[in-house]
Design a protein around this motif. Sequence first.
Motif, PDB file in Angstrom:
ATOM      1  N   LEU A   1       0.811  -1.221   0.000  1.00  0.00           N
ATOM      2  CA  LEU A   1       0.000   0.000   0.000  1.00  0.00           C
ATOM      3  C   LEU A   1       0.843   1.269   0.000  1.00  0.00           C
ATOM      4  CD1 LEU A   1      -2.785  -1.054   2.557  1.00  0.00           C
ATOM      5  CD2 LEU A   1      -2.913  -1.067   0.061  1.00  0.00           C
ATOM      6  N   MET A   2       2.169   1.131  -0.060  1.00  0.00           N
ATOM      7  CA  MET A   2       3.051   2.304  -0.116  1.00  0.00           C
ATOM      8  C   MET A   2       2.729   3.102  -1.381  1.00  0.00           C
ATOM      9  SD  MET A   2       5.739   2.185   2.263  1.00  0.00           S
ATOM     10  CE  MET A   2       7.218   2.674   1.433  1.00  0.00           C
ATOM     11  N   PHE A   3       2.615   4.403  -1.246  1.00  0.00           N
ATOM     12  CA  PHE A   3       2.268   5.210  -2.417  1.00  0.00           C
ATOM     13  C   PHE A   3       3.349   5.080  -3.490  1.00  0.00           C
ATOM     14  CE2 PHE A   3       4.995   8.554  -0.544  1.00  0.00           C
ATOM     15  CZ  PHE A   3       5.556   9.136  -1.670  1.00  0.00           C
ATOM     16  N   GLU A   4       2.959   5.332  -4.727  1.00  0.00           N
ATOM     17  CA  GLU A   4       3.880   5.197  -5.863  1.00  0.00           C
ATOM     18  C   GLU A   4       3.955   6.507  -6.632  1.00  0.00           C
ATOM     19  OE1 GLU A   4       3.060   1.290  -8.181  1.00  0.00           O
ATOM     20  OE2 GLU A   4       1.153   2.018  -7.390  1.00  0.00           O
ATOM     21  N   ARG A   5       5.125   6.771  -7.164  1.00  0.00           N
ATOM     22  CA  ARG A   5       5.290   7.830  -8.163  1.00  0.00           C
ATOM     23  C   ARG A   5       6.412   7.356  -9.086  1.00  0.00           C
ATOM     24  NH1 ARG A   5       5.092  10.675 -12.072  1.00  0.00           N
ATOM     25  NH2 ARG A   5       5.507  12.910 -12.171  1.00  0.00           N
ATOM     26  N   HIS A   6       6.075   7.187 -10.336  1.00  0.00           N
ATOM     27  CA  HIS A   6       7.058   6.760 -11.337  1.00  0.00           C
ATOM     28  C   HIS A   6       7.095   7.790 -12.457  1.00  0.00           C
ATOM     29  CE1 HIS A   6       6.194   3.141  -9.164  1.00  0.00           C
ATOM     30  NE2 HIS A   6       5.009   3.016  -9.706  1.00  0.00           N
TER      31      HIS A   6
END
Lengths: 192, 443
Positions: free
Chosen positions: B124-129
């Motif tokens: 559930l760790m937020f993502e930014r790619h």
Amino acid sequence: MQLHKIAIAGGLAFALSLGGALANSSKPAVSFGTPITEADVAAWDIDVQTPTGKGLPAGSGTAAQGKELFDAQCVACHGADAGGGSQYGSMVGGVGSFVTEKRRLTPGSMYPYAPILFDYIKRAMPMTAPQSLSNDEVYALTAYIYALNELVAEDAVLDAASLAAIEMPNRDGFIVDDRPDAAAVRCMDDCE
Amino acid sequence: MTDKQKTLQPISRGSPEKYTERMALEEGTIKSSSRRSFLSGAATAAAAATVASTTSALAAPLEVQPSSKSMGRTTVPTGYGMPSKYEADVTRNRTDIFVNKQNFSDWSMTPIQHQQGIVTPNGLMFERHHAGIPDIDPDTHDLVIHGMVRQPMKYSMSDLMRYPSVSRFHFMECSGNGLTDWLSVKSDTVQQTHGLLSCTQWTGVPVSWLLDEVGLEAGAKWLLFEGADGSAHARSIPLDKAMDDALLVFAAGGEMLRPENGYPLRGFMPGWEGNTSVKWLRRIKVSDQPWHLRSETARYTDPMPEGKWRQFSMEMECKSVITNPSGGMQLQGPGLYEIQGFAWSGRGKVSSVDITLDGGKSWRTADLEGPVMDRCLTRFRYRWNWDGGPAKIASRALDSTGYVQPTVAELASERAIVGFVQHHNGIFPWAVSASGEVTNAIA
């Protein structure tokens, strides 16, 4: 007697663990890496530093060459004449917009130093095949985008020296982090 | 009560079929993310209200549950455990405020309204790619440190993991957290307004150890951290930060990093905006100056008055938000509710959290739940006896530097709030209506 022994042993272990804590938190006197030469890092060494342009490679390109590349590899996402396409907005114009309610961010309006565009195209474009362009091709695309932004002449040849020499409109647009800025007060009653 | 809702009365959590049916009904009327215990969805609340009106009646005789009268599932010989199928609605979600036309340079948000305690589960760790999620074989991954050093060095993953390691609890927050909701209401839930936020225990090797090893040349002041993804995402990091507390992280939350969080190696800058913790880290280059990359000029900068931009604003300032109750939830009538939420600061420890119930006219102090750690999520709790009237609730955090979390108005008096504005640490209010509906009240 038995309890006394345990107390001594416990105290000793505690003392040892304190000593150990120091020994186990500092940098270990080891080296597990392998020496490498700068020459052997070359394929990864793609960054360009600004404002100096340090890292700009040999090579050159023109806006005309850039347009040909753009129309083949970039136009699908960025649109004709970099005016905005299926995925992304315009990369042209925006100078003067930062004092309005709608700031238009383009390479021309936003970058304080011209080589930033070279660095970004080189490392990340085209999105479907990053790091596939030659240095000449990156210079050409950079020339094309800056020509569309009227920052270089349409027949300009960009290389390391001429690219770093472009004066960008937003050169003095940045201030370095000076926070904390907002000074709030901890009011508890009858606030506002 | 509608016919649809009446069918919800005999809820049985033990029956997957009935449960699925119930969820389908809920999803038809309310957002699935608002299901939780006392702060449940409108449909459940309606059902509960009926129960509440008959609280003096005795509960029905108990029956032995099916789970007590049967064997459970077998132990899987080899496998990775997953959450209960009844928790399937607790997921990371993309923003639904605006549509991204592609999902490679994209992000997803942590459902912090469902998070218990301070540790975010890895899934559930937020993502930014910036160019999608690479799947990197650790046996082929190397880190190079070069530039203004006495001896450039290459480290394989097995080299790096031979070093002694450290494990530290820290939050990580994207600089863009909250950018949709400054001056007008855009988002419904706290996942959308504050979900670019996670916290875990990070394990790795101090950057300073390896810088010691390669040997810095005189004049070295800045480091480039660069990823091995398709964007070669990079940031300039001041040497002081690297020597102070920066880590080369290979594990989080007790296991190796997930691919979407940088497997097999990422930088980690405690307390700083997430994109400075470069994922899929392949290279550190030492120099005397910052680089002024696209990611530190055209992106991740803050609009300021008179057409200016603030650059290198990497520390995440003290902030807090109430996660329960929060947008999209429904209170079930007057009575006791525990207000819960998170507070954090990129500059130190949270020292206090205050709660307002009247839109900021008066404040009272919440309890902080230990451990209260440096640059880590801290949970706060406040028992609220809701009288059933309209309320506007918000939290305000203070940190160990004495900084007080400001209002949006106070931030807007210093900055220009135009376009997609980063670094929103303003006080964030939720409105509670007389019917118990909780909504975003930022404006």
